[in-house]
Design a protein around this motif. Sequence first.
Motif, short mmCIF file in Angstrom:
data_model
loop_
_atom_site.label_atom_id
_atom_site.label_comp_id
_atom_site.label_asym_id
_atom_site.label_seq_id
_atom_site.Cartn_x
_atom_site.Cartn_y
_atom_site.Cartn_z
N PRO A 136 -11.80 -5.14 22.27
CA PRO A 136 -11.22 -6.42 21.70
C PRO A 136 -10.69 -6.35 20.47
CG PRO A 136 -13.57 -6.81 22.12
CD PRO A 136 -13.14 -5.32 22.68
N LEU A 137 -9.70 -7.21 20.02
CA LEU A 137 -9.13 -7.33 18.73
C LEU A 137 -10.36 -7.94 17.82
CD1 LEU A 137 -5.68 -8.66 19.55
CD2 LEU A 137 -6.33 -6.38 18.55
N SER A 138 -10.50 -7.49 16.69
CA SER A 138 -11.42 -8.16 15.75
C SER A 138 -10.90 -7.88 14.36
CB SER A 138 -12.70 -7.42 15.84
OG SER A 138 -13.89 -8.16 15.28
N GLY A 139 -11.31 -8.47 13.53
CA GLY A 139 -11.12 -8.30 12.04
C GLY A 139 -9.59 -8.67 11.51
N ILE A 140 -8.84 -9.24 12.33
CA ILE A 140 -7.47 -9.67 12.14
C ILE A 140 -7.43 -11.02 11.47
CG2 ILE A 140 -5.33 -10.21 13.00
CD1 ILE A 140 -5.72 -8.10 14.93
N THR A 141 -6.97 -11.07 10.13
CA THR A 141 -6.44 -12.44 9.65
C THR A 141 -5.05 -12.69 9.50
OG1 THR A 141 -8.79 -12.30 8.45
CG2 THR A 141 -7.28 -13.80 7.69
N ILE A 142 -4.77 -14.04 9.87
CA ILE A 142 -3.52 -14.24 9.95
C ILE A 142 -3.19 -15.58 9.05
CG2 ILE A 142 -1.32 -15.21 11.11
CD1 ILE A 142 -3.07 -13.83 13.65
N ALA A 153 -8.77 0.73 11.09
CA ALA A 153 -8.50 1.76 9.99
C ALA A 153 -9.77 1.04 8.98
CB ALA A 153 -7.34 1.15 9.44
N VAL A 154 -9.76 1.99 7.91
CA VAL A 154 -10.76 1.68 6.98
C VAL A 154 -10.43 0.10 6.28
CG1 VAL A 154 -11.97 2.90 5.22
CG2 VAL A 154 -10.38 4.00 6.13
N THR A 155 -11.70 -0.39 5.83
CA THR A 155 -11.59 -1.87 5.31
C THR A 155 -10.51 -1.70 3.85
OG1 THR A 155 -13.75 -2.39 5.87
CG2 THR A 155 -12.84 -3.66 4.26
N GLY A 156 -10.05 -2.73 3.81
CA GLY A 156 -8.95 -2.77 2.73
C GLY A 156 -7.59 -2.20 3.08
N SER A 157 -7.06 -2.70 4.26
CA SER A 157 -5.69 -2.08 4.75
C SER A 157 -4.83 -3.22 3.93
CB SER A 157 -5.58 -2.17 6.25
OG SER A 157 -6.41 -1.37 6.99
N ASP A 158 -3.57 -2.64 3.79
CA ASP A 158 -2.58 -3.63 3.32
C ASP A 158 -2.06 -4.58 4.27
OD1 ASP A 158 -2.69 -2.09 0.84
OD2 ASP A 158 -0.98 -0.50 1.27
N ALA A 159 -1.57 -5.56 3.67
CA ALA A 159 -1.23 -6.58 4.45
C ALA A 159 0.23 -6.25 5.01
CB ALA A 159 -0.96 -8.04 3.71
N ILE A 160 0.63 -6.97 6.40
CA ILE A 160 1.95 -6.76 6.65
C ILE A 160 2.52 -8.28 6.65
CG2 ILE A 160 3.32 -6.65 8.81
CD1 ILE A 160 0.93 -4.66 10.00
N SER A 201 -4.78 -20.67 7.88
CA SER A 201 -5.07 -19.24 8.28
C SER A 201 -6.20 -19.38 9.43
CB SER A 201 -5.59 -18.32 6.97
OG SER A 201 -6.83 -18.95 6.73
N ILE A 202 -6.20 -18.03 10.30
CA ILE A 202 -7.14 -17.84 11.28
C ILE A 202 -7.68 -16.52 11.16
CG2 ILE A 202 -5.40 -17.34 13.17
CD1 ILE A 202 -7.06 -19.03 15.10
N THR A 203 -9.01 -16.19 11.48
CA THR A 203 -9.53 -14.64 11.72
C THR A 203 -9.67 -14.68 13.18
OG1 THR A 203 -10.14 -14.87 9.29
CG2 THR A 203 -11.31 -13.26 11.01
N ILE A 204 -9.04 -13.71 13.74
CA ILE A 204 -9.39 -13.17 15.19
C ILE A 204 -10.47 -12.16 15.14
CG2 ILE A 204 -8.29 -12.11 17.32
CD1 ILE A 204 -7.12 -14.89 16.52
N THR A 239 6.65 -17.43 5.25
CA THR A 239 6.16 -16.29 5.07
C THR A 239 4.54 -16.38 5.89
OG1 THR A 239 7.42 -15.78 3.18
CG2 THR A 239 5.42 -14.43 3.57
N THR A 240 4.43 -15.36 6.66
CA THR A 240 3.20 -15.08 7.30
C THR A 240 2.60 -13.64 6.73
OG1 THR A 240 3.59 -16.51 9.01
CG2 THR A 240 1.92 -14.95 9.45
N SER A 241 1.24 -13.61 6.60
CA SER A 241 0.60 -12.44 6.14
C SER A 241 -0.41 -11.97 7.20
CB SER A 241 0.14 -12.29 4.59
OG SER A 241 -0.72 -11.38 4.45
N ILE A 242 -0.53 -10.58 7.61
CA ILE A 242 -1.52 -10.22 8.61
C ILE A 242 -2.24 -9.11 8.11
CG2 ILE A 242 -1.84 -9.52 10.79
CD1 ILE A 242 1.52 -10.72 10.37
N THR A 243 -3.65 -9.18 7.68
CA THR A 243 -4.50 -8.25 7.33
C THR A 243 -5.57 -7.92 8.59
OG1 THR A 243 -5.83 -9.77 6.51
CG2 THR A 243 -4.19 -8.71 5.22
N GLY A 244 -5.78 -6.58 8.72
CA GLY A 244 -6.98 -6.22 9.88
C GLY A 244 -7.52 -4.88 9.36
N ASP A 245 -8.68 -4.76 10.05
CA ASP A 245 -9.26 -3.41 9.92
C ASP A 245 -9.87 -2.92 11.14
OD1 ASP A 245 -11.31 -5.06 10.19
OD2 ASP A 245 -12.40 -4.54 8.36
N LEU A 246 -9.15 -3.14 12.63
CA LEU A 246 -9.79 -2.76 13.70
C LEU A 246 -10.04 -1.20 14.00
CD1 LEU A 246 -10.72 -3.42 16.58
CD2 LEU A 246 -8.20 -3.23 17.15
#
Length: 85
Positions: free
Chosen positions: A68-74, A44-51, A15-18, A35-42
């Motif tokens: 800039p993008l922030s709070g995205i975990t892949i 949205a409110v914290t607790g967004s569902d994963a894509i 994983s990596i966090t941007i 399978t890859t999962s992406i979560t983020g809260d740029l």
Amino acid sequence: MESCRIWTKTITTGSITIDSNYDFQVLSILATTGTTSITGDLFAVTGSDAITLQQGQALNINTQGVNPLSGITITTLGTVSLVAR
């Protein structure tokens, strides 16, 4: 002519966090295997569902220069290719 710096990364089973330190405005994600999962809260409110992306699926994220993008975990259980600027 304006130049544009491009960042590329391939991750296998990991994983990596941007965050804003990367200073990315655009991020393209391609699940090349598994399978890859992406979560983020740029924006949205914290607790967004994963894509979840399956092999061959892609996702593009673009802030349109607002922030800039922030709070995205892949996270991948396969291999994921990333391209950003």
